[in-house]
Motif scaffolding. Structure first.
Motif, mmCIF file in Angstrom:
data_model
loop_
_atom_site.group_PDB
_atom_site.id
_atom_site.type_symbol
_atom_site.label_atom_id
_atom_site.label_comp_id
_atom_site.label_asym_id
_atom_site.label_seq_id
_atom_site.Cartn_x
_atom_site.Cartn_y
_atom_site.Cartn_z
ATOM 1 N N GLU A 1 10.269 -26.756 0.813
ATOM 2 C CA GLU A 1 11.063 -27.036 -0.384
ATOM 3 C C GLU A 1 12.547 -26.960 -0.053
ATOM 4 N N LYS A 2 13.304 -27.972 -0.476
ATOM 5 C CA LYS A 2 14.740 -27.984 -0.203
ATOM 6 C C LYS A 2 15.477 -26.932 -1.017
ATOM 7 N N MET A 3 15.068 -26.736 -2.262
ATOM 8 C CA MET A 3 15.690 -25.732 -3.134
ATOM 9 C C MET A 3 14.582 -24.836 -3.681
ATOM 10 N N PRO A 4 14.152 -23.820 -2.934
ATOM 11 C CA PRO A 4 13.040 -22.970 -3.381
ATOM 12 C C PRO A 4 13.363 -22.224 -4.679
ATOM 13 N N ASN A 5 12.327 -22.048 -5.467
ATOM 14 C CA ASN A 5 12.438 -21.314 -6.715
ATOM 15 C C ASN A 5 12.505 -19.822 -6.385
ATOM 16 N N PRO A 6 13.564 -19.108 -6.793
ATOM 17 C CA PRO A 6 13.698 -17.685 -6.455
ATOM 18 C C PRO A 6 12.553 -16.823 -6.992
ATOM 19 N N SER A 7 11.956 -17.213 -8.103
ATOM 20 C CA SER A 7 10.873 -16.397 -8.665
ATOM 21 C C SER A 7 9.591 -16.495 -7.834
ATOM 22 N N LEU A 8 9.543 -17.438 -6.896
ATOM 23 C CA LEU A 8 8.350 -17.584 -6.059
ATOM 24 C C LEU A 8 8.525 -16.969 -4.673
ATOM 25 N N LYS A 9 9.564 -16.147 -4.501
ATOM 26 C CA LYS A 9 9.832 -15.539 -3.202
ATOM 27 C C LYS A 9 8.662 -14.701 -2.691
ATOM 28 N N ALA A 10 7.989 -14.003 -3.587
ATOM 29 C CA ALA A 10 6.894 -13.118 -3.186
ATOM 30 C C ALA A 10 5.542 -13.847 -3.145
ATOM 31 N N PHE A 11 5.530 -15.150 -3.393
ATOM 32 C CA PHE A 11 4.276 -15.903 -3.420
ATOM 33 C C PHE A 11 3.627 -15.932 -2.043
ATOM 34 N N LYS A 12 2.340 -15.639 -2.014
ATOM 35 C CA LYS A 12 1.571 -15.714 -0.781
ATOM 36 C C LYS A 12 0.503 -16.789 -0.983
ATOM 37 N N PRO A 13 0.453 -17.792 -0.101
ATOM 38 C CA PRO A 13 -0.548 -18.848 -0.256
ATOM 39 C C PRO A 13 -1.961 -18.297 -0.138
ATOM 40 N N VAL A 14 -2.893 -18.976 -0.797
ATOM 41 C CA VAL A 14 -4.292 -18.558 -0.807
ATOM 42 C C VAL A 14 -5.073 -19.495 0.107
ATOM 43 N N ASP A 15 -5.880 -18.938 0.996
ATOM 44 C CA ASP A 15 -6.762 -19.735 1.840
ATOM 45 C C ASP A 15 -8.033 -19.995 1.032
ATOM 46 N N LEU A 16 -8.166 -21.228 0.512
ATOM 47 C CA LEU A 16 -9.291 -21.539 -0.365
ATOM 48 C C LEU A 16 -10.630 -21.446 0.368
ATOM 49 N N GLY A 17 -10.645 -21.805 1.640
ATOM 50 C CA GLY A 17 -11.879 -21.691 2.423
ATOM 51 C C GLY A 17 -12.329 -20.248 2.529
ATOM 52 N N ASP A 18 -11.376 -19.341 2.794
ATOM 53 C CA ASP A 18 -11.696 -17.918 2.897
ATOM 54 C C ASP A 18 -12.154 -17.378 1.549
ATOM 55 N N LEU A 19 -11.492 -17.784 0.490
ATOM 56 C CA LEU A 19 -11.857 -17.337 -0.854
ATOM 57 C C LEU A 19 -13.281 -17.769 -1.194
ATOM 58 N N LYS A 20 -13.631 -19.007 -0.833
ATOM 59 C CA LYS A 20 -14.978 -19.506 -1.107
ATOM 60 C C LYS A 20 -16.011 -18.728 -0.287
ATOM 61 N N ARG A 21 -15.701 -18.473 0.995
ATOM 62 C CA ARG A 21 -16.631 -17.699 1.837
ATOM 63 C C ARG A 21 -16.864 -16.314 1.260
ATOM 64 N N ARG A 22 -15.779 -15.669 0.821
ATOM 65 C CA ARG A 22 -15.929 -14.319 0.266
ATOM 66 C C ARG A 22 -16.748 -14.336 -1.020
ATOM 67 N N SER A 23 -16.526 -15.326 -1.885
ATOM 68 C CA SER A 23 -17.281 -15.362 -3.139
ATOM 69 C C SER A 23 -18.749 -15.668 -2.871
ATOM 70 N N THR A 24 -19.027 -16.473 -1.834
ATOM 71 C CA THR A 24 -20.417 -16.755 -1.468
ATOM 72 C C THR A 24 -21.084 -15.499 -0.926
ATOM 73 N N GLN A 25 -20.358 -14.740 -0.099
ATOM 74 C CA GLN A 25 -20.918 -13.499 0.453
ATOM 75 C C GLN A 25 -21.152 -12.482 -0.656
ATOM 76 N N ASP A 26 -20.222 -12.396 -1.621
ATOM 77 C CA ASP A 26 -20.378 -11.469 -2.737
ATOM 78 C C ASP A 26 -21.595 -11.829 -3.570
ATOM 79 N N ALA A 27 -21.841 -13.110 -3.739
ATOM 80 C CA ALA A 27 -22.991 -13.562 -4.528
ATOM 81 C C ALA A 27 -24.304 -13.200 -3.821
ATOM 82 N N LYS A 28 -24.302 -13.270 -2.490
ATOM 83 C CA LYS A 28 -25.502 -12.916 -1.736
ATOM 84 C C LYS A 28 -25.795 -11.438 -1.789
ATOM 85 N N LYS A 29 -24.736 -10.603 -1.874
ATOM 86 C CA LYS A 29 -24.899 -9.145 -1.939
ATOM 87 C C LYS A 29 -25.517 -8.716 -3.270
ATOM 88 N N SER A 30 -25.238 -9.461 -4.320
ATOM 89 C CA SER A 30 -25.714 -9.084 -5.667
ATOM 90 C C SER A 30 -27.191 -9.278 -5.817
#
Length: 96
Positions: free
Chosen positions: A67-96
């Motif tokens: 971004e050429k002019m980043p939004n200051p309110s998004l300074k602490a934003f951490k991107p989410v790895d959607l693949g990792d999130l899906k793997r974790r939710s699949t593993q959680d579903a298997k544990k239940s």
């Protein structure tokens, strides 16, 4: 009064080989539909050609957007790895 079960449509991810509705094989496409399909097809051919031409270059296929002019309110934003999130939710579903 007896309660009757409510029927629900459940999609199992499989498609049947037969037509979806009677007459599905005799669909009529409008000229506008055909023009849209042609436009998308031709545009995708250009994208594929560009990707093939970049394969040998140093730039590669991945380009990070900065971004050429980043939004200051998004300074602490951490991107989410959607693949990792899906793997974790699949593993959680298997544990239940």
């Amino acid at each position: 009064m007896a309660s009757s079960p409510v029927s629900r449509v459940v999609y199992n991810g499989k498609r049947s080989g037969g037509p979806r509705s009677p007459g599905a094989g005799s669909e009529i496409f409008t000229p506008a539909h055909e023009e849209n399909v042609r436009f998308i097809y031709e545009a995708w051919q250009c994208v594929e050609r560009d990707l093939r031409s970049q394969m040998g270059s140093e730039r590669g296929l991945v380009e990070e957007y900065v971004e050429k002019m980043p939004n200051p309110s998004l300074k602490a934003f951490k991107p989410v790895d959607l693949g990792d999130l899906k793997r974790r939710s699949t593993q959680d579903a298997k544990k239940s």
